[in-house]
Every structure is written in C-alpha cells, then in structure tokens.
Scaffold this active site. Structure first.
Site, PDB file in Angstrom:
ATOM      1  N   HIS A 104       0.875  -1.206   0.000  1.00 11.57           N
ATOM      2  CA  HIS A 104       0.000   0.000   0.000  1.00 11.57           C
ATOM      3  C   HIS A 104       0.891   1.229   0.000  1.00 11.57           C
ATOM      4  O   HIS A 104       1.449   1.598   1.040  1.00 11.57           O
ATOM      5  CB  HIS A 104      -0.905   0.001   1.236  1.00 11.57           C
ATOM      6  CG  HIS A 104      -1.855   1.170   1.260  1.00 11.57           C
ATOM      7  ND1 HIS A 104      -3.203   1.028   1.508  1.00 11.57           N
ATOM      8  CD2 HIS A 104      -1.673   2.505   1.067  1.00 11.57           C
ATOM      9  CE1 HIS A 104      -3.796   2.216   1.465  1.00 11.57           C
ATOM     10  NE2 HIS A 104      -2.871   3.138   1.209  1.00 11.57           N
ATOM     11  N   HIS A 158       1.648   5.320  -1.763  1.00 10.72           N
ATOM     12  CA  HIS A 158       1.308   6.483  -2.595  1.00 10.72           C
ATOM     13  C   HIS A 158       2.593   7.043  -3.184  1.00 10.72           C
ATOM     14  O   HIS A 158       3.478   7.476  -2.440  1.00 10.72           O
ATOM     15  CB  HIS A 158       0.607   7.554  -1.757  1.00 10.72           C
ATOM     16  CG  HIS A 158      -0.674   7.081  -1.157  1.00 10.72           C
ATOM     17  ND1 HIS A 158      -1.876   7.171  -1.819  1.00 10.72           N
ATOM     18  CD2 HIS A 158      -0.934   6.461   0.023  1.00 10.72           C
ATOM     19  CE1 HIS A 158      -2.835   6.641  -1.065  1.00 10.72           C
ATOM     20  NE2 HIS A 158      -2.285   6.197   0.065  1.00 10.72           N
ATOM     21  N   LYS A 168      -9.225  -0.264  -6.119  1.00 15.34           N
ATOM     22  CA  LYS A 168      -9.315   0.408  -4.824  1.00 15.34           C
ATOM     23  C   LYS A 168     -10.675   1.040  -4.600  1.00 15.34           C
ATOM     24  O   LYS A 168     -11.148   1.814  -5.426  1.00 15.34           O
ATOM     25  CB  LYS A 168      -8.216   1.488  -4.765  1.00 15.34           C
ATOM     26  CG  LYS A 168      -8.086   2.211  -3.440  1.00 15.34           C
ATOM     27  CD  LYS A 168      -7.591   1.292  -2.354  1.00 15.34           C
ATOM     28  CE  LYS A 168      -7.742   1.938  -0.984  1.00 15.34           C
ATOM     29  NZ  LYS A 168      -6.576   2.685  -0.573  1.00 15.34           N
ATOM     30  N   HIS A 197     -10.384   1.238   1.523  1.00 19.62           N
ATOM     31  CA  HIS A 197     -10.211   2.238   2.594  1.00 19.62           C
ATOM     32  C   HIS A 197     -11.455   2.115   3.450  1.00 19.62           C
ATOM     33  O   HIS A 197     -12.519   2.597   3.078  1.00 19.62           O
ATOM     34  CB  HIS A 197     -10.047   3.658   2.025  1.00 19.62           C
ATOM     35  CG  HIS A 197      -9.874   4.675   3.112  1.00 19.62           C
ATOM     36  ND1 HIS A 197      -8.682   5.328   3.350  1.00 19.62           N
ATOM     37  CD2 HIS A 197     -10.724   5.112   4.066  1.00 19.62           C
ATOM     38  CE1 HIS A 197      -8.821   6.138   4.392  1.00 19.62           C
ATOM     39  NE2 HIS A 197     -10.059   6.025   4.843  1.00 19.62           N
ATOM     40  N   HIS A 251      -4.708  -0.522   5.607  1.00 19.05           N
ATOM     41  CA  HIS A 251      -4.261   0.269   6.769  1.00 19.05           C
ATOM     42  C   HIS A 251      -5.211   0.170   7.962  1.00 19.05           C
ATOM     43  O   HIS A 251      -5.781   1.152   8.387  1.00 19.05           O
ATOM     44  CB  HIS A 251      -3.972   1.716   6.385  1.00 19.05           C
ATOM     45  CG  HIS A 251      -5.026   2.449   5.593  1.00 19.05           C
ATOM     46  ND1 HIS A 251      -6.372   2.343   5.826  1.00 19.05           N
ATOM     47  CD2 HIS A 251      -4.908   3.345   4.576  1.00 19.05           C
ATOM     48  CE1 HIS A 251      -7.034   3.127   4.996  1.00 19.05           C
ATOM     49  NE2 HIS A 251      -6.160   3.741   4.218  1.00 19.05           N
ATOM     50  N   ASP A 304       1.404   2.682   3.547  1.00 13.84           N
ATOM     51  CA  ASP A 304       0.554   3.869   3.346  1.00 13.84           C
ATOM     52  C   ASP A 304       1.407   5.135   3.418  1.00 13.84           C
ATOM     53  O   ASP A 304       0.938   6.173   3.873  1.00 13.84           O
ATOM     54  CB  ASP A 304      -0.597   3.921   4.353  1.00 13.84           C
ATOM     55  CG  ASP A 304      -1.655   4.950   3.969  1.00 13.84           C
ATOM     56  OD1 ASP A 304      -1.730   5.331   2.784  1.00 13.84           O
ATOM     57  OD2 ASP A 304      -2.397   5.386   4.867  1.00 13.84           O
TER      58      ASP A 304
HETATM   59  N1  LIG Z   1      -3.463   7.831   4.481  1.00 18.11           N
HETATM   60  C1  LIG Z   1      -3.622   9.119   4.342  1.00 18.11           C
HETATM   61  O1  LIG Z   1      -3.773   9.811   5.353  1.00 18.11           O
HETATM   62  N2  LIG Z   1      -3.621   9.714   3.137  1.00 18.11           N
HETATM   63  C2  LIG Z   1      -3.561   9.074   1.853  1.00 18.11           C
HETATM   64  C3  LIG Z   1      -4.870   8.511   1.431  1.00 18.11           C
HETATM   65  C4  LIG Z   1      -5.269   7.233   2.138  1.00 18.11           C
HETATM   66  O2  LIG Z   1      -4.552   6.236   2.097  1.00 18.11           O
HETATM   67  O3  LIG Z   1      -6.338   7.182   2.753  1.00 18.11           O
HETATM   68  C5  LIG Z   1      -3.074  10.087   0.808  1.00 18.11           C
HETATM   69  O4  LIG Z   1      -3.193   9.827  -0.386  1.00 18.11           O
HETATM   70  O5  LIG Z   1      -2.568  11.154   1.217  1.00 18.11           O
HETATM   71 ZN   LIG Z   2      -3.193   5.153   1.461  1.00 22.51          ZN
HETATM   72 ZN   LIG Z   3      -6.756   5.126   2.728  1.00 21.41          ZN
END
Ligand SMILES: NC(=O)N[C@@H](CC(=O)O)C(=O)O
Ligand SMILES: [Zn+2]
Ligand SMILES: [Zn+2]
Length: 342
Positions: A12, A14, A98, A135, A173, A246
C-alpha cells in the site's frame, strides 16, 4: 546486531506523480521489491489505459539500475464497467481495484457513493479473482472520526463479503482492534495491511506538546489498546496481515496549515520503522513473514529472490527531504531511528 530478510514489498503505497514521484520513488526502490501503487492521483487512475501510462511514468522515474516493480491499481467509481475489470485482469499489470468511499480521504471525491452502484464491477472482480482494496471508513459526519473504521465493518464490509463471498479483499491500513479481530476470524480470502506508524504510535502522538500535523493521517491514530491489538495481530503468525506503509507524501506547507492534509511520509525508513515495532514486541522473528511472504502469497505472486540486511545502528532522520519544488517532512524528522539498511 543485524537482520537479513527476503526483500520486502510494500502492499500500500502512494507515489504521486511528476516531480513528487521522482523525489519519493528512490526511497521505496532502495528497500522494496514491488509495491501496490495507489490510484488516487488528480484525476484518479480509473481506467486500464491510465494505469498503463502511470506505470510507464513510474518505470521511467526509477533510479538507474533499480529493478523495483510497480503493481498497479484502478480507482473504483460508481460507473466502473465490468469490461474495464476484465481488461485490467487480462493486462497482467493491474493487481487490485481500490474502493474509496466518496469523501473518506485524500482525493476520494470520485470514489464510490454506494456499493450497489459499483456492483457490476465488484461482481466481475469476484469472478476473475481481482482483489478489492478497501479504505474502510464510513463517511457519515454524524459518526465519530475514531469510530469510522469499526462502523464500516458492520455497515459495509460484512454485507459486501456476505454478498460476494468469493471476492478477495484487502482491508487497507487497519487501525483498530475491531478490524484486526475481524480479519483474523474472517475467511481466507480476506486480508489486511498494517502501517508502521499505526504499530508505533497511538493518538496521543497527535498532541505531544502541541498539535502535530505530521502525525495526522487517515484512518487517524487510535487509542493505545488498538495499537496493542495491531501489534498482536502482526506478530501472531497469521498470514492474513502484511506490510503496507501507506506512505503518503504531502508538501510541508500542505501539512502545516489551518486545514492540513492527511498522510505521513514513511518510505524513507519503512522497513526500519517496522523493525522497531517488531523488536519492541520481542517478535523480530515474525518480521520476514509479515514483510516479505504473506503479501506475495495473498496476491499470488512469487516471493522476491534477493535479500536486504538491517543493522541495529541508530541514525538521525533529516529534518526535511526535497519534494520537487517543495519540501517534505518525513516521519521522525530530526529524531532517531534504531535501525538502518546496510
Ligand atoms: N493515508 C492518508 O492519510 N492519506 C492518503 C490517502 C489514504 O490512504 O487514505 C493520501 O493519499 O494522502
Ligand atoms: Zn493510502
Ligand atoms: Zn486510505
């Protein structure tokens, strides 16, 4: 002391896009073999064509010599056609779809407003064996923010799994005892990712000496009893739990603001932070399964063929990292981490 592990993967992550992507990607390439790349770009990655193009941009941004492999995802909407799911499955590059409840988190506005509307896509996913990544928080403003994950289990997760028992689902998460216990007793096609920050911190970390925007993420940090339940789950030996950082970078200015963004940046020291959490629990022997074996088993992919070595030598984390034109404040900025990658 040192610890050699089969190379881990991040299930997971970003990575963002453009200059931000180029700034953060080397951190992940240093330690992870692969990562499930989240599709919440602006605009979101809703089609196979967009996922293919994003994958090419990630491959092009890798440091020279890196063999890091991005595993792409699609962003589910109310209108995702079943045909897009079948095409994504056939492509071999898309490994999950997702589900963001609309409005639940960063860039989730185009997300799903009701499970019924997404049913054609979900049915196709169950049929072709495409994992659904969730999520798991309700968005009802009347529900206390600390309860949104637990309420999601009964209102959305359980009914969905009852309706599509074949669907393979990753509860992303997870942050609560409720979710950890739910996943542990659910059927074998249900799994969960757990972040390092939810294993290391409870909600007090949001307010230590003042408000701490760099400890704000979604789902928000929870009470100590929940943190303990997550530690228990990941060190239990259950193969249902695996590593998903995450890591969610946002520019410093977007975090240190009157209405700061949700997300912590942890990719700079992901496996080191998990090693701290497992060591504190006296369970370093369980780290390799969590980080390197359980994820590939769930996603039906081979385990990585090389290793990484961690040494127990504390290091100080930089105050800031470059983030394109801006800067990024990593978790533990200016503080120590107990382990480093050799
Ligand atoms: N985890 C977070 O607080 N933020 C994530 C989005 C997500 O995973 O929910 C993001 O893209 O910034
Ligand atoms: Zn995330
Ligand atoms: Zn998330």
């Amino acid at each position: 002391m040192q610890l050699t592990l089969i190379r881990p993967d991040d299930w997971h992550l970003h990575l963002r896009d453009g200059a931000a992507l180029s700034a953060v990607l080397p951190d992940t390439c240093r330690q992870m073999g692969r990562a499930i790349v989240m599709p919440n770009l602006k605009p979101p990655v809703t089609t196979l064509a967009q996922a293919e193009a994003y994958r090419e941009r990630i491959l092009a941004a890798r440091p020279a010599g890196s063999r890091f492999e991005p595993l792409m995802t699609l962003y589910l909407t109310d209108n995702t056609p079943a045909s897009e799911i079948r095409a994504a499955k056939a492509s071999g590059i898309v490994h999950g779809v997702k589900l963001y409840p609309a409005g639940a988190t960063t860039n989730s506005d185009a997300g799903v407003t009701s499970i019924d509307k997404a049913m054609p896509a979900l049915e196709a996913m169950a049929e072709v064996g495409m994992p659904l990544l969730v999520h798991g928080e309700v968005t009802d403003p009347a529900i206390d923010i600390f309860d949104r994950e637990a309420v999601f289990i009964e209102q959305v997760f359980e009914p969905l799994v009852a309706r599509l028992p074949e669907l393979r689902v990753v509860f992303e998460h997870i942050t609560t005892k409720d979710a950890a216990e739910y996943v542990a007793r659910a059927s074998a096609n249900i799994a969960a990712t757990v972040t390092a920050h939810h294993l290391l911190m409870n909600r007090n970390a949001l307010f230590v000496g003042g408000i701490r925007p760099h400890h704000y993420c979604l789902p928000v940090l929870k009470r100590e009893l929940h943190r303990q339940a997550l530690v228990k789950a990941v060190t239990s030996g259950s193969d249902r739990f695996f590593l998903g950082t995450d890591s969610a970078p946002h520019a410093k200015g977007a975090k240190e603001a009157a209405c700061g963004c949700a997300g912590m940046y942890t990719a700079h020291a992901a496996i080191e932070l998990y090693a701290e959490a497992f060591e504190a629990a006296g369970a370093l022997d369980k780290l390799e399964a969590f980080a390197s074996l359980n994820g590939p088993a769930f996603y039906r992919l081979p385990v990585n063929s090389d290793t990484i070595t961690l040494v127990k030598e504390p290091r100080t984390v930089a105050d800031e990292l470059s983030y394109g034109e801006e800067v990024l404040v990593p978790l533990r900025a200016g503080e120590m981490i107990g382990w480093q990658l050799r």
